[in-house]
Every structure is written in structure tokens, then in C-alpha cells.
Design a protein around this motif. Structure first.
Motif, mmCIF file in Angstrom:
data_model
loop_
_atom_site.group_PDB
_atom_site.id
_atom_site.type_symbol
_atom_site.label_atom_id
_atom_site.label_comp_id
_atom_site.label_asym_id
_atom_site.label_seq_id
_atom_site.Cartn_x
_atom_site.Cartn_y
_atom_site.Cartn_z
ATOM 1 N N ALA A 79 43.851 41.399 33.147
ATOM 2 C CA ALA A 79 44.203 42.195 34.318
ATOM 3 C C ALA A 79 44.267 43.669 33.945
ATOM 4 O O ALA A 79 43.837 44.533 34.706
ATOM 5 N N GLN A 80 44.772 43.933 32.748
ATOM 6 C CA GLN A 80 44.879 45.331 32.320
ATOM 7 C C GLN A 80 43.526 45.979 32.105
ATOM 8 O O GLN A 80 43.389 47.192 32.157
ATOM 9 N N GLY A 82 41.200 45.755 34.127
ATOM 10 C CA GLY A 82 40.737 46.254 35.414
ATOM 11 C C GLY A 82 40.256 45.192 36.381
ATOM 12 O O GLY A 82 39.555 45.491 37.341
ATOM 13 N N LEU A 83 40.593 43.937 36.123
ATOM 14 C CA LEU A 83 40.225 42.884 37.064
ATOM 15 C C LEU A 83 41.425 42.571 37.959
ATOM 16 O O LEU A 83 42.502 42.264 37.458
ATOM 17 N N GLY A 84 41.220 42.648 39.242
ATOM 18 C CA GLY A 84 42.290 42.306 40.175
ATOM 19 C C GLY A 84 41.971 40.986 40.846
ATOM 20 O O GLY A 84 41.029 40.891 41.629
ATOM 21 N N VAL A 108 47.227 49.451 36.009
ATOM 22 C CA VAL A 108 46.322 49.263 34.881
ATOM 23 C C VAL A 108 45.413 50.465 34.671
ATOM 24 O O VAL A 108 44.857 50.649 33.605
ATOM 25 N N VAL A 149 46.919 44.161 44.453
ATOM 26 C CA VAL A 149 46.041 44.538 43.339
ATOM 27 C C VAL A 149 45.389 45.896 43.573
ATOM 28 O O VAL A 149 44.949 46.540 42.629
ATOM 29 N N THR A 152 47.188 48.716 41.745
ATOM 30 C CA THR A 152 47.167 48.763 40.284
ATOM 31 C C THR A 152 46.031 49.604 39.733
ATOM 32 O O THR A 152 46.029 49.921 38.548
ATOM 33 N N ALA A 154 42.889 48.483 39.799
ATOM 34 C CA ALA A 154 41.864 47.559 39.320
ATOM 35 C C ALA A 154 40.494 48.022 39.816
ATOM 36 O O ALA A 154 40.366 48.528 40.923
ATOM 37 N N LYS A 155 39.489 47.839 38.969
ATOM 38 C CA LYS A 155 38.155 48.320 39.325
ATOM 39 C C LYS A 155 37.334 47.239 40.022
ATOM 40 O O LYS A 155 36.414 47.534 40.770
#
Lengths: 235, 322
Positions: A79-80, A82-84, A108, A149, A152, A154-155
Motif C-alpha cells: 500500500a505504501q 502507491g496501490l490503493g 503514502v 484511499v 492517501t 495512492a497512484k
């Protein structure tokens, strides 16, 4: 930059205990692209997302995010990176209220949405800010799961059947949200059975069957593939 | 907009009523030693803090520790030794006990949090028994005798704790500080992450949390607060013995928390009050206390599973609109 995929999955295999579920999934998503995985129940769509996130016990193959191998990372790092992930069951924490759920995931990366922007995108959540996670409707839970998400930074958004079991009005709302996110440059991997919903946002489609990708085509080619879709999806 | 303001007023109403209730309880606590036996009250406060510390783990992280006596009794020994042998001032002795408990918590927690459920309980039990055995063997604990005749001394060199009233108020202050700390922990972002881990550990990991660290953090905090209670108890009763480190003590704190209500802030206090009151007032009678507590426990499990405080709060929630 635009040619190299942001997320590159090659030969991904996964097992649930003894049973071999994914038999080598290949897919690639470029930055800013929205890609939809279509397939019948049990084809391995959810498993693919879970294998990418690492929630699954045993997996093999390559999952590269900007050239970094995700398979080797400890789970909390995925997750850190960049995946949400927005799971099918939405994963709202029942003991926390809407705002607490929203604030729970750690940031993240820079560039996430601010809380004000999120409430602008999901006005219902603002109204229900102090409601307990359990007291939300299915649609509200879905929106909260997506919203949380987005904050955060996330990309890549991994969405597992966001329209399942929801009323048409809500599905429309979620569709609008995805269009907005896409316009902001978010990369989205969407799992859907409802390809009429998916066609609004998807740049490309992958078709899954029995744990493999059997076909892929661009969004505008959907119509020329309808007969195969009807075949594979059984709709 | 109206929804917003309506919510705000109901929230502020709730806040004022909570503040009012808090003020009443505080007044009662301040007046209590004039009506009840102070030693009994101090005992309740020490065990209430111990149970609250234990509840931080079981109620908010979902970890059932069966070895919390290690931290309670370990701190009692450390405090008693520091005050009696080294001649430390009582408050610093208590804080040293809490620190010692926190260090023990790092060791036990580090090993135990790798497992869940019954395995976690068994590891904490085993380590707790090992610690109790060490306490029986090492010279400074004086084996079966324990450390007796610990002087209460003067708090910070000023306040004479040999009188029951100052001792009571110091104990009350320590209890309130510990209780406040737990309240802050539970209502912080850290506390929310703990609740998320309790609910679904995998999900918390997939959101990007390294849950082991949070569990260890909570474990150490719980151990330190249990130590705070144990150290205070050593000063109040002026002794530290094996009773405090043995598994029966770990069981007792579980019982108190269950009776009062797991996962509620006030539950462990209620449970501790009930158990200590029964032990205290039935001690002189012929009726075996453990049998009565056992019966109460069975009734509690069968009829009100949320515990006494949990059940009352549920009732109030149902009565209130919304």
C-alpha cells in the motif's frame, strides 16, 4: 515514461491452499489509464487483485510497479508503494465512524486529495461524517472505501466490483466519480461484471477466463467483441 | 446545513452531560474516604487501573493476555525494593516500577504478538509463569515472604503518606492519570488503528500499516500502566509478594474486565470494584467468595455478555433517539 507501464503484471500465478487459481496472468497498465478486467464469477478477477496486493498466501510471477518488484515487499509496503485497494466487501471498519475511517489509512505519497476535496466529491459522506461504519448504506460504504484511499495519495486504484448490489442511481454516481478521477490522472484497475458500466470509463479491457487472460482490446472496440463477451460472460 | 447544526448540538449536549457526569463521579471519589474504609478504596483503585490497562489490550486490540500479573507484580517488587532498600521517594519508586514493567512488556510482547488468539494467551501465560518462578528464586524478592514492611514515606519529601487520607488522594491521582492516559490512547489516531487491527488485521495491513509495531506499542503501554497500578499497590499495602505475579492474578484481572465489560472505558473499573468489594466484605463470613464470584461470572456470561457497564451503555444507547 508514457510507454513503460506503471504497473506490469507478468505470469502471475496464485493458489488458495492446494488449488491453483491463477495460471499466469499478464496485464499492463500505463499511467493515467483505466483498465477493466471482465470475466465470469470465479474467473479469477478478484484473485488477481488480491494477488497483486499480496493478501493471498502463495503467489508466483512478476508484479512490477515502476520497475520495483512488489512480490518481494512485506505486505504493508504494498500500500505504501502507491496501490490503493478497494475490496469487494468494501472493508469499512465497523467500530469507527465515517471520518475516522477516512482518516485511518496512512498517507503514502504527496498529491492525495484533501479532506475538503473528498467531501466535495462525496457530499453524502460529509452528511454522514459522524455515523458509525455499520450504519452506512451499501452505496455510502462503497464511496467511503474509495474516498479513503484517495486521501492517501495512492497512484493506482484497484477497484473490485464497485457497483455490485447497488441501486442504479448510486452506480451512476460512482461512474461519475471514476470519470472525475480519471480526468485528474488517476490510474485505475477496475474489476467488473457489468461491462455497460465499465465502458463509460475503460480505456482498455482484459477478458479473463479460468485464471488466464484470454483477450484484450481497446475501449472503443467493445462493440465488435460483444458476441465473445456474451459467450464468455454468459450474459 | 440543518443536519450539520443538529448533529453539532446533539454532540455538544452529549459533551456537557458527560462533563457533568464526570464532575459528579469526581466529587464522589473525593468524598469517598470519609464514608468507606480508605484501604479498601485504594485497593479498588489499584485493581481498577490494572483492569483498565488489561482492557486496553483485550478491548481495543483484541489480544487476550494471560500473563498480565507479570507486569503488575513485577512492578510491585521493583517499587518495593527501590523504596525499602534503596530508600527512594515513593512516587519515583512507583514510576521506576512502571518503567520496569514496560521493559518486561517489550520482551514478552515481542515474543507474544507474533501469534494470535489462544496461542498468544498461552505464550503470555508461559512467560508469566517463568517470571513468577524467577521471582520465587532470586534473593531480592525474598521468596515466599515477599518484600514486607515497605515504608510509605513522604511524597516528593513533602506529603506524609502514612496517613490514610493523603495516601488515598495520591492513589486517586495516579488512577486518574492512568485512566486519562488510556482515554487519550483509545481516542487518538493510534487508538483508531488499534481498533482497525482488532476488527480485521489483514485489512489494516493492506491499507499500509505494519500491525506488529502497533500491537507491540499497545502491549508495552498496557504493561506500563499495569505496572503503575502494581507499584502503587506496593506502596499502599506496604508489601510485594508472589500473589501479585502468579497466574491467579492474571485470571482475576480477566474476570474483572469481563464482568465490567470488555472494550468499555468504565467497565474494568466497575468489575474491579465488584470483585474487590465481594472479596473484602465476604472475607469475614463463612461463605466462600470464589464460589460466589464464579456464580456471578456464569450469570454474567449467560445473561449479559457485554458485561455490566457494557450492558448499561447499550441500554442507554437504545433509549436515546438515533
Amino acid at each position: 515514461m508514457s510507454d513503460a507501464p506503471l504497473l506490469d503484471v507478468r505470469g502471475l500465478q496464485a493458489w488458495y491452499g492446494e488449488s491453483h487459481v491463477l495460471h499466469g496472468v499478464d496485464l499492463a497498465i500505463r499511467e493515467g489509464e483505466t483498465v477493466t478486467l471482465l470475466g465470469r464469477n470465479g474467473a479469477g478477477k478478484t484473485t488477481t487483485l488480491r494477488a497483486i496486493m499480496g493478501i493471498l498466501g502463495r503467489r508466483q510471477g512478476v508484479v512490477n510497479l515502476r520497475g520495483h518488484d512488489l512480490l518481494r515487499l512485506p505486505l504493508h509496503r504494498v500500500a505504501q508503494a502507491g496501490l490503493g485497494y478497494v475490496p469487494e466487501e468494501r472493508g469499512i471498519f465497523a467500530s469507527l465512524n465515517v471520518e475516522e475511517n477516512l482518516m485511518l489509512p496512512p498517507k503514502v505519497a504527496e498529491g492525495g486529495m484533501s479532506v475538503a476535496e473528498i467531501y466535495e466529491l462525496f457530499p453524502n459522506l460529509l452528511e454522514r461524517r459522524w455515523s458509525q461504519g455499520t450504519k452506512l448504506s451499501g452505496g455510502e460504504q462503497q464511496m467511503l472505501a474509495i474516498a479513503r484511499v484517495l486521501r492517501t495519495g495512492a497512484k493506482i486504484l484497484l477497484l473490485d466490483e464497485p457497483t455490485e448490489g447497488l441501486a442504479p442511481v448510486i452506480i451512476q454516481r460512482i461512474g461519475d466519480v471514476l470519470v472525475t478521477l480519471k480526468a485528474r490522472g488517476m490510474t485505475i484497475l477496475l474489476v467488473e461484471q457489468n461491462f455497460r458500466f465499465a465502458r463509460k470509463v475503460a480505456d482498455r479491457f482484459y477478458l479473463m477466463e479460468d485464471g488466464r487472460i484470454v483477450n484484450s482490446f481497446a475501449g472503443h472496440e467493445l462493440d465488435s467483441h460483444t458476441s465473445q463477451l456474451h459467450d464468455v460472460l454468459g450474459v | 446545513m440543518t443536519v450539520e447544526t443538529g448533529l453539532l448540538t446533539s454532540q455538544s449536549k452529549l459533551r456537557t452531560s458527560t462533563a457533568l457526569l464526570g464532575a459528579i463521579v469526581l466529587a464522589l471519589l473525593l468524598a469517598a474516604p470519609f464514608f468507606l474504609y480508605p484501604i479498601f478504596l485504594m485497593s479498588v483503585l489499584c485493581f481498577a487501573l490494572f483492569a483498565c490497562a488489561f482492557n486496553l489490550l483485550i478491548g481495543y486490540v483484541g489480544l487476550l493476555s494471560f500473563g498480565h500479573a507479570t507486569f503488575f507484580g513485577g512492578a510491585a517488587y521493583i517499587t518495593a525494593h527501590a523504596v525499602k532498600v534503596w530508600g527512594w521517594e515513593p512516587l519515583s519508586g512507583i514510576l521506576l516500577g512502571a518503567t520496569g514493567a514496560a521493559i518486561l512488556g517489550v520482551f514478552v510482547g515481542f515474543l507474544a504478538i507474533r501469534r494470535q488468539g489462544i496461542y498468544f494467551a498461552m505464550i503470555t501465560l508461559a512467560l508469566g509463569q517463568m517470571f513468577a518462578f524467577i521471582c520465587l528464586q532470586v534473593p531480592f524478592t525474598h521468596g515466599e515472604d515477599g518484600i514486607q514492611g515497605v515504608p510509605r514515606g513522604h511524597l516528593l519529601g513533602l506529603l506524609d503518606l502514612n496517613h490514610p487520607l493523603p495516601m488515598y488522594y495520591v492513589t486517586l491521582a495516579i488512577f486518574l492519570a492512568g485512566f486519562f492516559a488510556i482515554w487519550r490512547i483509545v481516542n487518538s489516531p493510534f487508538g483508531n488503528i488499534l481498533k482497525a487491527i482488532r476488527e480485521n488485521e489483514k485489512r489494516a495491513v493492506s491499507l499500509g500499516y505494519r500491525v506488529d509495531r502497533y500491537k507491540l506499542g499497545a502491549f508495552v503501554m498496557s504493561a506500563a500502566l499495569a505496572g503503575l497500578a502494581g507499584g502503587t499497590k506496593a506502596i499502599v499495602f506496604q508489601f510485594a509478594t508472589l500473589t501479585d505475579v502468579q497466574w491467579q492474578m492474571s485470571g482475576e484481572v480477566i474476570l474483572m474486565t469481563l464482568l465490567g465489560g470488555i472494550g468499555t472505558l468504565i467497565g474494568p473499573v466497575v468489575g474491579a470494584g465488584l470483585v474487590i468489594a465481594l472479596q473484602n466484605y465476604l472475607a469475614a463470613s463463612d461463605f466462600p467468595v470464589t464460589v460466589l464470584i464464579g456464580i456471578i461470572f456464569v450469570i454474567c456470561v449467560l445473561l449479559f455478555r457485554r458485561g455490566i457497564a457494557g450492558e448499561v451503555m447499550e441500554l442507554l444507547k437504545r433509549k436515546a433517539p438515533q
